[in-house]
Motif scaffolding. Sequence first.
Motif, PDB file in Angstrom:
ATOM      1  N   ARG A  18       0.839  -1.202   0.000  1.00  0.00           N
ATOM      2  CA  ARG A  18       0.000   0.000   0.000  1.00  0.00           C
ATOM      3  C   ARG A  18       0.869   1.246   0.000  1.00  0.00           C
ATOM      4  O   ARG A  18       2.027   1.251   0.400  1.00  0.00           O
ATOM      5  CB  ARG A  18      -0.968  -0.020   1.166  1.00  0.00           C
ATOM      6  N   ALA A  20       0.306   5.040   1.517  1.00  0.00           N
ATOM      7  CA  ALA A  20      -0.627   5.615   2.491  1.00  0.00           C
ATOM      8  C   ALA A  20      -0.268   7.063   2.822  1.00  0.00           C
ATOM      9  O   ALA A  20       0.102   7.381   3.942  1.00  0.00           O
ATOM     10  CB  ALA A  20      -0.612   4.758   3.764  1.00  0.00           C
ATOM     11  N   GLU A  54      -4.518   8.966   4.261  1.00  0.00           N
ATOM     12  CA  GLU A  54      -4.517   9.074   5.723  1.00  0.00           C
ATOM     13  C   GLU A  54      -4.867  10.519   6.111  1.00  0.00           C
ATOM     14  O   GLU A  54      -3.992  11.340   6.381  1.00  0.00           O
ATOM     15  CB  GLU A  54      -3.174   8.603   6.272  1.00  0.00           C
ATOM     16  N   ARG A 215       7.833   2.001   3.515  1.00  0.00           N
ATOM     17  CA  ARG A 215       7.585   3.426   3.793  1.00  0.00           C
ATOM     18  C   ARG A 215       8.884   4.093   4.188  1.00  0.00           C
ATOM     19  O   ARG A 215       9.919   3.449   4.362  1.00  0.00           O
ATOM     20  CB  ARG A 215       6.539   3.572   4.896  1.00  0.00           C
TER      21      ARG A 215
END
Length: 476
Positions: A18, A20, A54, A215
């Motif tokens: 993902r 985000a 987010e 990330r």
Amino acid sequence: MTVSTPASTASSKPIRTRFAPSPTGYLHLGGARTALFSWAYARHFGGTFVLRIEDTDLERSTPEAVQAIIDGMQWLGLQHDEGPFYQMRRMDRYREVIAQMLQEGTAYHCYSSPAEVEAMRERMRAAGEKPRYDGTWRPEPGKTLPPLPADRQPVVRFKNPLDGDVSWDDVVKGNITISNREMDDLVIARPDGTPTYNFCVVVDDWDMQITHVIRGDDHVNNTPRQINILKALGAALPLYGHVPMILGADGEKLSKRHGAVSVMDYPAQGYLPEAMLNYLARLGWSHGDDEIFSMEQFCAWFDLDHLSKSPAQFNPEKLAWINNHYIKLADNARLATMVKPLMEQDGADFSNAPDLPKVIGLLKERAHTVNEIGVAAMLFYRKPVPDAALLTQHFTDAVKPALADFAARCASVEWKKESLAPMIKEVLAAHTLKMPQIAMPLRLMLTGQLQTPAIDAVLELLGRDTVIARLQSYLA
Ligand code: GLU
């Protein structure tokens, strides 16, 4: 041999990654790069790439920033398979999980006021300890909790394990181990019931069955907290890979000082998405000495190996070099649709003018941006207005007969540069002149400037009628 649970659980399931982002600004280069890595990893395994917005920080999140992220991803072609999911639309789900945790005893209500929490932290700091919540409201077997204060809404805290370590094999950084003693009982819901950042991430990664969290390493500190909550929920742990940040050439964190940091500034400057993707892929990842490769090739290679542990440095010159490479490969008609609006803004007149894709073919070889081509191409699309002094300097009596001869031969020569070049040589020989003596005044009269591509190519593109008409206006 110690078997790492996350790796074995994750590898048996379909890959789900993902991106985000928090929509608090533009899509910056660092975000685009982690998005690219997550996307490519999913593609490598035929997995699923999820886009999640987010947006729980209501003060900093804006719809414009959401759009900027979506535009940036679209420009780059990083197509998500699921989403975008918006955290603000998942509040009921977060509340549900909080209620479940309270029920199961993995979270508890804490009635300590902010002032009390600050005071306890102060006491710990004074005693030389790491400041954290002292567990006043943490239920333990046999422990009597303080009487409930009237009129105070509690926060919900996660019951972090008191002992032991949290450990994970970071795909980029290797093993990371943090002692639970270092960690607080994290607030997962505020007094008004709204969930906090780390908690939402956990519930989302769990619900969305994310197998690999790739990330920026600014999130390393969040990972042990998130792992503990996932474990308390009985969730399978994803694998984590924390990618070091991108620095400027001076070693400082990348910022506006180093050039554009927003991805969407690049199309505006005339960068091609394939160049940006290729450049970003090589920022902190390598495949031998390979510098130029397609996204298809990158997805085939990218398996999270060969990610660098040290920060990458942003190098605008290299990006420009890669952009030049892709400009040379790009279809001229595609480049034409990109530059045409810019040229129109600059007053370009496309009537009775050379074919733009052909002009681009002549000019693109050395261009580092598409916009540079647009600027250079203007010489074919505006009325030439040569500087009077330059004209006097180059259009002398000595060269006039040669130019008249040249104009006469233009009427009958085959109009292609392969015939024009020898014709110019014949004129030079007949008048005992050197190339610049005729090329310079020709450039001035035909284009208004002294710097142009090769004169035979310019003549061919301008076309016989335009060349003769422009020369006649000076020779007459
Ligand atoms: N929303 C976070 C950010 O934009 C990323 C969170 C994550 O990837 O876990 O920095």
